[in-house]
Write a protein that holds these residues in place. Structure first.
Motif, PDB file in Angstrom:
ATOM      1  N   LEU A 156       0.815  -1.205   0.000  1.00 46.52           N
ATOM      2  CA  LEU A 156       0.000   0.000   0.000  1.00 46.52           C
ATOM      3  C   LEU A 156       0.863   1.275   0.000  1.00 46.52           C
ATOM      4  O   LEU A 156       2.089   1.196  -0.056  1.00 46.52           O
ATOM      5  CB  LEU A 156      -0.996  -0.043   1.167  1.00 46.52           C
ATOM      6  CG  LEU A 156      -2.336  -0.736   0.805  1.00 46.52           C
ATOM      7  CD1 LEU A 156      -2.174  -2.139   0.307  1.00 46.52           C
ATOM      8  CD2 LEU A 156      -3.303  -0.709   1.980  1.00 46.52           C
ATOM      9  N   SER A 157       0.208   2.436   0.113  1.00 47.01           N
ATOM     10  CA  SER A 157       0.905   3.701  -0.198  1.00 47.01           C
ATOM     11  C   SER A 157       2.084   4.001   0.724  1.00 47.01           C
ATOM     12  O   SER A 157       3.193   4.283   0.247  1.00 47.01           O
ATOM     13  CB  SER A 157      -0.081   4.863  -0.175  1.00 47.01           C
ATOM     14  OG  SER A 157      -0.730   4.940   1.073  1.00 47.01           O
ATOM     15  N   THR A 202      -7.445   2.511  -6.620  1.00 45.77           N
ATOM     16  CA  THR A 202      -7.515   3.290  -5.387  1.00 45.77           C
ATOM     17  C   THR A 202      -7.628   4.789  -5.677  1.00 45.77           C
ATOM     18  O   THR A 202      -7.240   5.239  -6.775  1.00 45.77           O
ATOM     19  CB  THR A 202      -6.219   3.036  -4.576  1.00 45.77           C
ATOM     20  OG1 THR A 202      -6.046   4.064  -3.592  1.00 45.77           O
ATOM     21  CG2 THR A 202      -4.970   3.045  -5.441  1.00 45.77           C
ATOM     22  N   ILE A 203      -8.089   5.535  -4.677  1.00 38.43           N
ATOM     23  CA  ILE A 203      -8.001   7.003  -4.750  1.00 38.43           C
ATOM     24  C   ILE A 203      -6.551   7.432  -4.983  1.00 38.43           C
ATOM     25  O   ILE A 203      -6.300   8.495  -5.519  1.00 38.43           O
ATOM     26  CB  ILE A 203      -8.540   7.666  -3.463  1.00 38.43           C
ATOM     27  CG1 ILE A 203      -7.924   7.040  -2.191  1.00 38.43           C
ATOM     28  CG2 ILE A 203     -10.047   7.593  -3.409  1.00 38.43           C
ATOM     29  CD1 ILE A 203      -8.277   7.761  -0.898  1.00 38.43           C
ATOM     30  N   TYR A 227       2.984   3.353  -5.242  1.00 41.75           N
ATOM     31  CA  TYR A 227       1.671   2.682  -5.156  1.00 41.75           C
ATOM     32  C   TYR A 227       0.730   3.225  -6.232  1.00 41.75           C
ATOM     33  O   TYR A 227       0.134   2.463  -7.004  1.00 41.75           O
ATOM     34  CB  TYR A 227       1.102   2.937  -3.759  1.00 41.75           C
ATOM     35  CG  TYR A 227      -0.263   2.352  -3.484  1.00 41.75           C
ATOM     36  CD1 TYR A 227      -0.516   0.989  -3.595  1.00 41.75           C
ATOM     37  CD2 TYR A 227      -1.311   3.178  -3.057  1.00 41.75           C
ATOM     38  CE1 TYR A 227      -1.768   0.460  -3.302  1.00 41.75           C
ATOM     39  CE2 TYR A 227      -2.554   2.654  -2.750  1.00 41.75           C
ATOM     40  CZ  TYR A 227      -2.788   1.303  -2.883  1.00 41.75           C
ATOM     41  OH  TYR A 227      -4.028   0.787  -2.584  1.00 41.75           O
ATOM     42  N   PRO A 230     -12.022   3.822  -2.176  1.00 40.31           N
ATOM     43  CA  PRO A 230     -11.570   4.844  -1.209  1.00 40.31           C
ATOM     44  C   PRO A 230     -10.793   4.159  -0.084  1.00 40.31           C
ATOM     45  O   PRO A 230     -10.539   2.940  -0.148  1.00 40.31           O
ATOM     46  CB  PRO A 230     -12.887   5.411  -0.673  1.00 40.31           C
ATOM     47  CG  PRO A 230     -13.980   4.819  -1.494  1.00 40.31           C
ATOM     48  CD  PRO A 230     -13.450   3.567  -2.111  1.00 40.31           C
ATOM     49  N   GLY A 231     -10.414   4.886   0.964  1.00 43.11           N
ATOM     50  CA  GLY A 231      -9.844   4.254   2.153  1.00 43.11           C
ATOM     51  C   GLY A 231     -10.903   3.357   2.784  1.00 43.11           C
ATOM     52  O   GLY A 231     -12.037   3.790   2.995  1.00 43.11           O
ATOM     53  N   GLY A 274      -1.207   1.881   4.899  1.00 47.71           N
ATOM     54  CA  GLY A 274      -1.676   2.921   3.986  1.00 47.71           C
ATOM     55  C   GLY A 274      -1.752   4.280   4.657  1.00 47.71           C
ATOM     56  O   GLY A 274      -1.434   4.433   5.839  1.00 47.71           O
ATOM     57  N   THR A 275      -2.189   5.255   3.868  1.00 49.68           N
ATOM     58  CA  THR A 275      -2.332   6.632   4.346  1.00 49.68           C
ATOM     59  C   THR A 275      -3.657   6.816   5.083  1.00 49.68           C
ATOM     60  O   THR A 275      -3.783   7.662   5.966  1.00 49.68           O
ATOM     61  CB  THR A 275      -2.249   7.583   3.123  1.00 49.68           C
ATOM     62  OG1 THR A 275      -1.010   7.298   2.462  1.00 49.68           O
ATOM     63  CG2 THR A 275      -2.303   9.033   3.522  1.00 49.68           C
ATOM     64  N   THR A 276      -4.656   6.015   4.731  1.00 50.06           N
ATOM     65  CA  THR A 276      -5.975   6.135   5.368  1.00 50.06           C
ATOM     66  C   THR A 276      -6.105   5.267   6.623  1.00 50.06           C
ATOM     67  O   THR A 276      -7.179   5.208   7.220  1.00 50.06           O
ATOM     68  CB  THR A 276      -7.096   5.743   4.366  1.00 50.06           C
ATOM     69  OG1 THR A 276      -6.864   4.393   3.925  1.00 50.06           O
ATOM     70  CG2 THR A 276      -7.117   6.664   3.160  1.00 50.06           C
ATOM     71  N   TRP A 317      -4.180  13.490  -2.831  1.00 48.98           N
ATOM     72  CA  TRP A 317      -5.266  12.563  -3.196  1.00 48.98           C
ATOM     73  C   TRP A 317      -6.612  13.278  -3.291  1.00 48.98           C
ATOM     74  O   TRP A 317      -6.783  14.365  -2.722  1.00 48.98           O
ATOM     75  CB  TRP A 317      -5.351  11.447  -2.137  1.00 48.98           C
ATOM     76  CG  TRP A 317      -4.314  10.374  -2.305  1.00 48.98           C
ATOM     77  CD1 TRP A 317      -3.305  10.335  -3.222  1.00 48.98           C
ATOM     78  CD2 TRP A 317      -4.190   9.189  -1.512  1.00 48.98           C
ATOM     79  NE1 TRP A 317      -2.556   9.195  -3.058  1.00 48.98           N
ATOM     80  CE2 TRP A 317      -3.076   8.470  -2.012  1.00 48.98           C
ATOM     81  CE3 TRP A 317      -4.895   8.649  -0.433  1.00 48.98           C
ATOM     82  CZ2 TRP A 317      -2.667   7.247  -1.473  1.00 48.98           C
ATOM     83  CZ3 TRP A 317      -4.495   7.439   0.108  1.00 48.98           C
ATOM     84  CH2 TRP A 317      -3.398   6.750  -0.409  1.00 48.98           C
TER      85      TRP A 317
HETATM   86  C1  LIG Z   1      -6.566   4.298  -0.076  1.00 50.13           C
HETATM   87  C2  LIG Z   1      -5.601   3.190  -0.213  1.00 50.13           C
HETATM   88  O1  LIG Z   1      -5.348   2.752  -1.314  1.00 50.13           O
HETATM   89  C3  LIG Z   1      -4.921   2.622   0.976  1.00 50.13           C
HETATM   90  N1  LIG Z   1      -5.790   2.502   2.110  1.00 50.13           N
HETATM   91  C4  LIG Z   1      -3.762   3.517   1.356  1.00 50.13           C
HETATM   92  O2  LIG Z   1      -3.999   4.438   2.168  1.00 50.13           O
HETATM   93  O3  LIG Z   1      -2.668   3.321   0.813  1.00 50.13           O
END
Ligand SMILES: CC(=O)[C@H](N)C(=O)O
Ligand SMILES: NC(=O)C1=CN([C@@H]2O[C@H](COP(=O)(O)OP(=O)(O)OC[C@H]3O[C@@H](n4cnc5c(N)ncnc54)[C@H](O)[C@@H]3O)[C@@H](O)[C@H]2O)C=CC1
Length: 369
Positions: free
Chosen positions: A128-129, A166-167, A191, A219-220, A231-233, A327
């Motif tokens: 993930l990110s 993904t977003i 990512y 989305p997240g 991830g970021t979310t 994002w």
């Molecule tokens: C939104 C995503 O793709 C994932 N949760 C992330 O934050 O990397």
């Protein structure tokens, strides 16, 4: 000679209405994956059942076990094979077929598809990110080389293929509020770059070879009983756990960072619905799907309605913040709603009630023991 025989094996691609070779061009060369042109590539039919035979890759992450549960209810326990490179916990191992699968090992993938007579493939393996930025070469291998293996095995065995995007497939030059399906995509994470690549390669295989590729930009995703994978979310998942357990939470994104989010039940249902949608209803092969958008501040306000002593503090992670700032804030998913009837069930209030109920009951059980 092989090339000439291949050209004879052309047919009209049902997907795009154009004449197209049946097999990916990789099979024309000297690739170790070269296959005789007169081999039968079409999936076997299963007397007595119309159920797909499903493989999920990367199935032990945040989303895979939930997806397996949903698909097993629909298609039968033994028709859904979960796979990963990690060792499954007992309850997962005993809940249905589990198998080792490394998506970087093409031969292993092909054996699994053949031996289990797979017809649908959900490709969940990824870095993930945030974790991808910390390990770019592994992210490149898993998210890009691994995806190539998946596309080839799916094309070779005529599978219906789902790959989540993904977003994060958008970037700072994309319109952010709202972000439509078709716009500038110049992400600045490995990512995001790998997911744009997956969208484009999947669509290319669809139009060029007739691969039944389907893709949703998630989305997240917020889930109660599974942990996010870097991830970021992720903050929006951990906040509930900490609110229920400690009454406070330290957030690694700024209070006003707005991101699209979705409860896992909506995400998995969207995934099944787009896979079951008639091909003729899909005007595109990659769709945004959306449910809600909120900031950490707004999420905390909603949690406060249930946990009056809840406190949120901020200790910003600059890497994650830079990613989040590039994002989408809000996703435009009108095409998914129009084409195949997408509709989310969970908005912010329902999400918060559901998540706190889960963590509250878990905390009460832990305290009682
Ligand atoms: C939104 C995503 O793709 C994932 N949760 C992330 O934050 O990397
Ligand atoms: N969770 C989310 O918020 C979102 C997820 N997605 C996408 O959904 C998919 C699933 O996401 P999560 O479950 O959250 O991811 P995760 O990070 O929790 O799980 C990924 C899994 O891939 C496995 N994996 C890594 N290398 C592998 C390899 N070489 N071979 C096979 N498996 C390997 C890992 O062991 C892990 O179990 C991913 O493609 C992700 O990009 C998209 C948007 C949002």
């Amino acid at each position: 000679m092989l090339f000439i025989r291949m050209l004879r094996r052309v047919g009209q691609s049902p997907a795009c209405g154009r004449w197209a070779p049946v097999l990916p061009v990789r099979f024309l060369g000297v690739s170790p994956r070269q296959i005789p042109a007169d081999a039968n590539f079409h999936s076997v039919s299963f007397p007595g059942t119309d159920h797909p035979r499903v493989l999920i890759t990367g199935g032990l992450g945040q989303l895979g076990v939930g997806l397996a549960n949903l698909l097993r209810k629909r298609f039968g326990k033994d028709n859904v094979v979960l796979s990963d490179i990690r060792k499954p916990p007992d309850h997962v191992f005993h809940s249905g077929p589990f198998i080792y699968s490394d998506i970087l090992d093409y031969k292993n993938l092909r054996e699994i598809v053949v031996n289990n007579r797979i017809t649908w493939l959900f490709h969940y393996s990824a870095l993930l990110s945030a974790i991808g930025e910390a390990n770019v070469s592994l992210a490149r291998a898993v998210n890009i080389t691994g995806l190539h293996n998946i596309l080839d095995v799916a094309a070779e065995h005529n599978l219906r293929l789902f790959v989540p995007s993904t977003i994060g497939a958008f970037g700072p030059t994309s319109p952010r509020n709202p972000t439509p399906d078709l716009c500038i995509q110049r992400p600045r994470t490995i990512y995001g770059v790998s997911k744009v690549h997956a969208e484009l390669m999947g669509e290319y295989y669809h139009y060029r070879y007739g691969l039944d590729f389907r893709c949703l930009r998630y989305p997240g995703i917020i889930s109660a009983d599974s942990q996010p994978g870097g991830g970021t979310t992720d903050y929006a998942v951990r906040l509930f756990h900490d609110a229920a357990k400690h009454g406070k939470f330290e957030c690694n994104l700024e209070a006003r960072t707005r991101l699209p989010m979705m409860y896992i039940d909506d995400c998995l249902r969207a995934t099944l619905e787009v896979m079951e949608a008639p091909a003729e209803s899909l005007s595109m092969r990659t769709y945004n799907v959306s449910a809600m958008s909120f900031t950490p501040e707004e999420l905390a306000q909603e949690v406060l309605k249930h946990v009056p002593e809840f406190q949120i503090t901020y200790n910003v992670d600059t890497v994650r913040q830079a990613i989040a700032d590039s994002w989408p804030m809000k996703f435009d998913d009108s095409n998914a709603r129009k084409d195949w009837g997408w509709k989310h069930d969970f908005d912010l209030p329902e999400l918060v009630t559901t998540m706190l109920n889960f963590h509250g009951s878990e905390t009460r059980v832990a305290q009682a023991n």
